[in-house]
Design a protein around this motif. Structure first.
Motif, PDB file in Angstrom:
ATOM      1  N   PRO A 144       0.842  -1.203   0.000  1.00 55.92           N
ATOM      2  CA  PRO A 144       0.000   0.000   0.000  1.00 55.92           C
ATOM      3  C   PRO A 144       0.873   1.246   0.000  1.00 55.92           C
ATOM      4  O   PRO A 144       2.035   1.221   0.420  1.00 55.92           O
ATOM      5  N   HIS A 145       0.299   2.350  -0.461  1.00 55.22           N
ATOM      6  CA  HIS A 145       1.038   3.611  -0.452  1.00 55.22           C
ATOM      7  C   HIS A 145       1.167   4.118   0.980  1.00 55.22           C
ATOM      8  O   HIS A 145       0.204   4.136   1.747  1.00 55.22           O
ATOM      9  N   VAL A 146       2.389   4.499   1.330  1.00 53.02           N
ATOM     10  CA  VAL A 146       2.646   5.043   2.668  1.00 53.02           C
ATOM     11  C   VAL A 146       3.120   6.478   2.515  1.00 53.02           C
ATOM     12  O   VAL A 146       4.115   6.748   1.833  1.00 53.02           O
ATOM     13  N   ASP A 147       2.390   7.395   3.116  1.00 49.07           N
ATOM     14  CA  ASP A 147       2.731   8.822   3.003  1.00 49.07           C
ATOM     15  C   ASP A 147       3.838   9.149   3.997  1.00 49.07           C
ATOM     16  O   ASP A 147       3.628   9.778   5.034  1.00 49.07           O
ATOM     17  N   ILE A 238      -3.736 -21.617  -7.206  1.00 55.48           N
ATOM     18  CA  ILE A 238      -2.426 -21.090  -7.552  1.00 55.48           C
ATOM     19  C   ILE A 238      -2.565 -19.570  -7.615  1.00 55.48           C
ATOM     20  O   ILE A 238      -3.222 -19.038  -8.516  1.00 55.48           O
ATOM     21  N   PRO A 239      -1.986 -18.842  -6.670  1.00 57.97           N
ATOM     22  CA  PRO A 239      -2.173 -17.385  -6.615  1.00 57.97           C
ATOM     23  C   PRO A 239      -1.258 -16.662  -7.611  1.00 57.97           C
ATOM     24  O   PRO A 239      -0.386 -15.879  -7.235  1.00 57.97           O
ATOM     25  N   GLU A 240      -1.469 -16.924  -8.886  1.00 61.68           N
ATOM     26  CA  GLU A 240      -0.530 -16.467  -9.904  1.00 61.68           C
ATOM     27  C   GLU A 240      -0.641 -14.976 -10.232  1.00 61.68           C
ATOM     28  O   GLU A 240       0.169 -14.457 -10.995  1.00 61.68           O
ATOM     29  N   PHE A 241      -1.617 -14.285  -9.630  1.00 61.06           N
ATOM     30  CA  PHE A 241      -1.704 -12.830  -9.847  1.00 61.06           C
ATOM     31  C   PHE A 241      -0.962 -12.054  -8.753  1.00 61.06           C
ATOM     32  O   PHE A 241      -0.863 -10.833  -8.829  1.00 61.06           O
ATOM     33  N   GLY A 242      -0.462 -12.785  -7.738  1.00 62.12           N
ATOM     34  CA  GLY A 242       0.307 -12.136  -6.685  1.00 62.12           C
ATOM     35  C   GLY A 242      -0.481 -11.920  -5.411  1.00 62.12           C
ATOM     36  O   GLY A 242      -1.591 -12.457  -5.221  1.00 62.12           O
ATOM     37  N   PHE A 243       0.070 -11.108  -4.528  1.00 60.51           N
ATOM     38  CA  PHE A 243      -0.495 -10.868  -3.202  1.00 60.51           C
ATOM     39  C   PHE A 243      -0.531  -9.363  -2.927  1.00 60.51           C
ATOM     40  O   PHE A 243       0.186  -8.581  -3.562  1.00 60.51           O
ATOM     41  N   ILE A 244      -1.344  -8.964  -1.971  1.00 62.98           N
ATOM     42  CA  ILE A 244      -1.440  -7.556  -1.568  1.00 62.98           C
ATOM     43  C   ILE A 244      -1.276  -7.485  -0.057  1.00 62.98           C
ATOM     44  O   ILE A 244      -1.875  -8.273   0.686  1.00 62.98           O
ATOM     45  N   ALA A 245      -0.466  -6.533   0.394  1.00 57.43           N
ATOM     46  CA  ALA A 245      -0.218  -6.384   1.832  1.00 57.43           C
ATOM     47  C   ALA A 245      -1.340  -5.619   2.507  1.00 57.43           C
ATOM     48  O   ALA A 245      -2.071  -4.847   1.884  1.00 57.43           O
ATOM     49  N   ASP A 246      -1.456  -5.822   3.811  1.00 56.95           N
ATOM     50  CA  ASP A 246      -2.439  -5.125   4.631  1.00 56.95           C
ATOM     51  C   ASP A 246      -2.136  -3.627   4.636  1.00 56.95           C
ATOM     52  O   ASP A 246      -0.977  -3.209   4.557  1.00 56.95           O
ATOM     53  N   ASN A 247      -3.193  -2.828   4.723  1.00 55.99           N
ATOM     54  CA  ASN A 247      -3.005  -1.376   4.771  1.00 55.99           C
ATOM     55  C   ASN A 247      -2.365  -0.922   6.081  1.00 55.99           C
ATOM     56  O   ASN A 247      -1.800   0.176   6.151  1.00 55.99           O
ATOM     57  N   ALA A 248      -2.446  -1.750   7.103  1.00 57.41           N
ATOM     58  CA  ALA A 248      -1.818  -1.423   8.383  1.00 57.41           C
ATOM     59  C   ALA A 248      -0.338  -1.765   8.314  1.00 57.41           C
ATOM     60  O   ALA A 248       0.041  -2.932   8.194  1.00 57.41           O
ATOM     61  N   VAL A 249       0.499  -0.754   8.365  1.00 57.92           N
ATOM     62  CA  VAL A 249       1.949  -0.928   8.257  1.00 57.92           C
ATOM     63  C   VAL A 249       2.581  -0.606   9.608  1.00 57.92           C
ATOM     64  O   VAL A 249       2.212   0.375  10.256  1.00 57.92           O
ATOM     65  N   ASN A 330     -11.805  -4.634   1.969  1.00 56.65           N
ATOM     66  CA  ASN A 330     -11.118  -5.016   0.736  1.00 56.65           C
ATOM     67  C   ASN A 330      -9.821  -4.212   0.612  1.00 56.65           C
ATOM     68  O   ASN A 330      -9.534  -3.363   1.460  1.00 56.65           O
ATOM     69  N   PRO A 331      -8.998  -4.452  -0.408  1.00 55.55           N
ATOM     70  CA  PRO A 331      -7.724  -3.737  -0.502  1.00 55.55           C
ATOM     71  C   PRO A 331      -7.861  -2.217  -0.547  1.00 55.55           C
ATOM     72  O   PRO A 331      -6.916  -1.495  -0.215  1.00 55.55           O
ATOM     73  N   GLN A 332      -9.029  -1.699  -0.932  1.00 62.32           N
ATOM     74  CA  GLN A 332      -9.259  -0.255  -0.979  1.00 62.32           C
ATOM     75  C   GLN A 332      -9.778   0.295   0.354  1.00 62.32           C
ATOM     76  O   GLN A 332     -10.083   1.486   0.469  1.00 62.32           O
ATOM     77  N   GLY A 333      -9.920  -0.587   1.358  1.00 57.95           N
ATOM     78  CA  GLY A 333     -10.380  -0.158   2.669  1.00 57.95           C
ATOM     79  C   GLY A 333     -11.874  -0.063   2.811  1.00 57.95           C
ATOM     80  O   GLY A 333     -12.382   0.516   3.782  1.00 57.95           O
ATOM     81  N   ILE A 334     -12.627  -0.629   1.879  1.00 50.72           N
ATOM     82  CA  ILE A 334     -14.094  -0.588   1.892  1.00 50.72           C
ATOM     83  C   ILE A 334     -14.633  -1.909   2.437  1.00 50.72           C
ATOM     84  O   ILE A 334     -14.073  -2.978   2.155  1.00 50.72           O
ATOM     85  N   ASP A 335     -15.732  -1.848   3.206  1.00 50.05           N
ATOM     86  CA  ASP A 335     -16.326  -3.066   3.751  1.00 50.05           C
ATOM     87  C   ASP A 335     -16.703  -4.038   2.638  1.00 50.05           C
ATOM     88  O   ASP A 335     -17.279  -3.648   1.618  1.00 50.05           O
ATOM     89  N   CYS A 336     -16.365  -5.316   2.850  1.00 50.55           N
ATOM     90  CA  CYS A 336     -16.706  -6.369   1.897  1.00 50.55           C
ATOM     91  C   CYS A 336     -17.475  -7.453   2.630  1.00 50.55           C
ATOM     92  O   CYS A 336     -17.129  -7.825   3.760  1.00 50.55           O
ATOM     93  N   HIS A 337     -18.547  -7.960   2.021  1.00 51.02           N
ATOM     94  CA  HIS A 337     -19.381  -8.996   2.622  1.00 51.02           C
ATOM     95  C   HIS A 337     -19.302 -10.301   1.824  1.00 51.02           C
ATOM     96  O   HIS A 337     -20.191 -11.132   1.881  1.00 51.02           O
TER      97      HIS A 337
END
Length: 483
Positions: A144-147, A238-249, A330-337
């Motif tokens: 995620p982007h870190v300011d 097979i997670p061939e598209f990669g991974f995304i880190a948590d927004n909490a750094v 979700n990765p954008q920080g929006i609630d997902c059900h």
């Protein structure tokens, strides 16, 4: 050769779809190209390959082409058959479900994923192109982007077979002065993670089939027991598209970053056998058989708990009562059900293998065969001057019995590197066994009897799943009897 062909047929290069599903029938076109025996290709091959190997390779009579295109043994033919059959099976299911007005979008996404794979990666993983030294199936842990001006722009990438452990959900990575935690399997619009049904029989045999095709696992190929009753079974993606880190750094602490369990390999029982040697040792016959195109599967089951993965956004955690969040971000920080699936992470590849059989000898002591396997792997690395991380192994119930398995040693790189094949020589095999004996004899863990193991003899990070049963004393006793 392929580069020259692709220069002439640029529309056949890029994705799997461009080569194997092209209306022009590209494999047939390649066959016609090779039948013309281009002189400049012959000259290039002779210039690259040492002269003493020209006859063995069959350059002058072009007999080498059969290993590429022969209907029975051609590696390109086999690669074509596998991908076209997978797509055909999925297409049939898709048509059946749509005709019944049933949901089928996930089937279409699976087809898009297969056909949209990078052609170079697919050919390398099926031994059509040499892979060793050239990374394929590289995936990213997207951060995620870190300011914060103190955090540099980072790109964290690993080969997929390593990433399913190091970047698995919950695993942590220290980079750029920050602690990043993997949280999502990345999703791509109109595509789906390749999904397989698998089972590991109680005898130890592994089998997998592409999910959603309606194909059943059936019976174990070794002991004939129904795999639907296997204790270890389920699905992996097979997670061939990669991974995304948590927004909490976080900032790293002095404690070691978390890692969600090590991988464990399985041999799928498929390989093209090469030379075999037989060594007589104290009334026992040891057979070592070198083979290529051995199919190895590595799985991350999170210690058998597996991962709960959201079908909508890819959010994932190790399965537990505390981890299965109904509502999550979700990765954008929006609630997902979105709904969850319980899945393992996996990766399958072909490589060079060596199968070691010990005749009718059997041993039912807990941990004996695993201890022998890792002693021989250490001995091979020492005797043949191989980097230990370049080879690995597993047990294979060739007789259908977990007490008389074969040892499978393999090059831990898609496509193989020729390392373990060197052991299929009587002198080399003796050197490896002697080095294995020296390894376990010189260690001091477990006292005089050696009733233990440690990182100085048998243990390493990758086999931590079996640390409690590894025992150098049993191996020491067996190898002394053998040698």
């Amino acid at each position: 050769m392929l580069a020259d062909f692709w220069r002439q047929h640029e529309n056949a290069f890029g994705k799997v779809e461009d080569f194997f599903f092209n209306p022009t029938n590209i494999p047939a076109l390649l066959g016609e190209y090779l039948q013309s025996k281009p002189q400049h290709i012959l000259e290039s091959l002779k210039r690259i390959v040492p002269e003493n190997m020209h006859d063995a390779m069959g350059f002058d009579d072009w007999s080498w082409v059969k290993y590429l295109l022969d209907p029975d043994i051609g590696v390109l033919t086999m690669a074509e058959l596998e991908v076209t059959e997978d797509v055909k099976a999925l297409d049939e299911v898709y048509n059946e479900r749509t005709a019944q007005h049933r949901y089928a979008d996930h089937i279409l996404r699976a087809i898009n994923t297969i056909m949209g794979r990078e052609l170079i990666d697919y050919l390398a993983n099926h031994n059509v192109l040499p892979k060793y030294g050239f990374p394929v199936d590289v995936v990213e842990l997207q951060l995620p982007h870190v300011d914060d001006g103190d955090v540099p722009e980072l790109e964290l990438q690993r080969e997929l077979r390593i990433a399913i452990s190091e970047y698995a959900p919950g695993s942590q990575v220290v980079a750029g002065g920050r602690l990043w935690t993997s949280r999502y399997l990345k999703r791509i619009p109109q595509k789906a993670w390749p999904k397989y049904r698998y089972a590991i029989c109680e005898c130890g045999n592994y089998k997998s089939v592409l999910a959603d095709t309606g194909i059943e696992l059936g019976e174990c190929d070794r002991c004939n027991k129904p795999l639907e009753k296997a204790k270890e079974k389920g699905f992996f993606v097979i997670p061939e598209f990669g991974f995304i880190a948590d927004n909490a750094v976080e900032k790293p602490s002095t404690s070691k970053p978390e890692r969600t369990y090590s991988l464990y390999p399985n041999f799928a029982g498929k390989a093209d056998e090469g030379r075999s040697i037989h060594m007589e040792a104290n009334s026992m016959t040891i057979t070592a058989t070198a083979a290529s195109h051995g199919k190895i599967a590595v799985l991350n089951t999170a210690g058998d708990a597996k991962f709960m993965i959201c079908n909508t956004c890819g959010y994932a955690k190790v399965n537990s009562r505390m981890a299965n969040d109904t509502v999550h971000k979700n990765p954008q920080g929006i609630d997902c059900h979105g709904s969850f699936q319980r899945l393992a992470l996996g990766y399958e590849f072909e490589t060079d293998i060596l199968q070691m059989d010990f005749g009718i000898y059997g041993n039912n002591k807990d941990g004996f065969w695993l201890s022998l396997l890792y002693a021989i792997l250490e001995g091979a690395a020492e005797a043949l001057n191989i980097e230990r991380q370049d080879i690995d192994g597993c047990l294979y119930p060739v007789s259908g019995s977990m007490y008389r398995p074969a040892l499978i040693l393999f090059d831990d790189v898609p496509g193989g590197a020729g390392h373990v094949n060197r052991i299929a020589d009587e002198t080399a095999l003796k050197d490896v066994l002697n080095a294995a004996l020296k390894r376990v004899s010189q260690c001091e863990c477990g006292g005089e009897k050696g009733d233990a193991s440690c990182y100085g003899c048998l243990r390493n990070y990758r086999n931590q799943r079996w640390h409690d049963v590894l025992n150098r004393g049993m191996v020491m006793e067996f190898l002394k009897m053998l040698l």
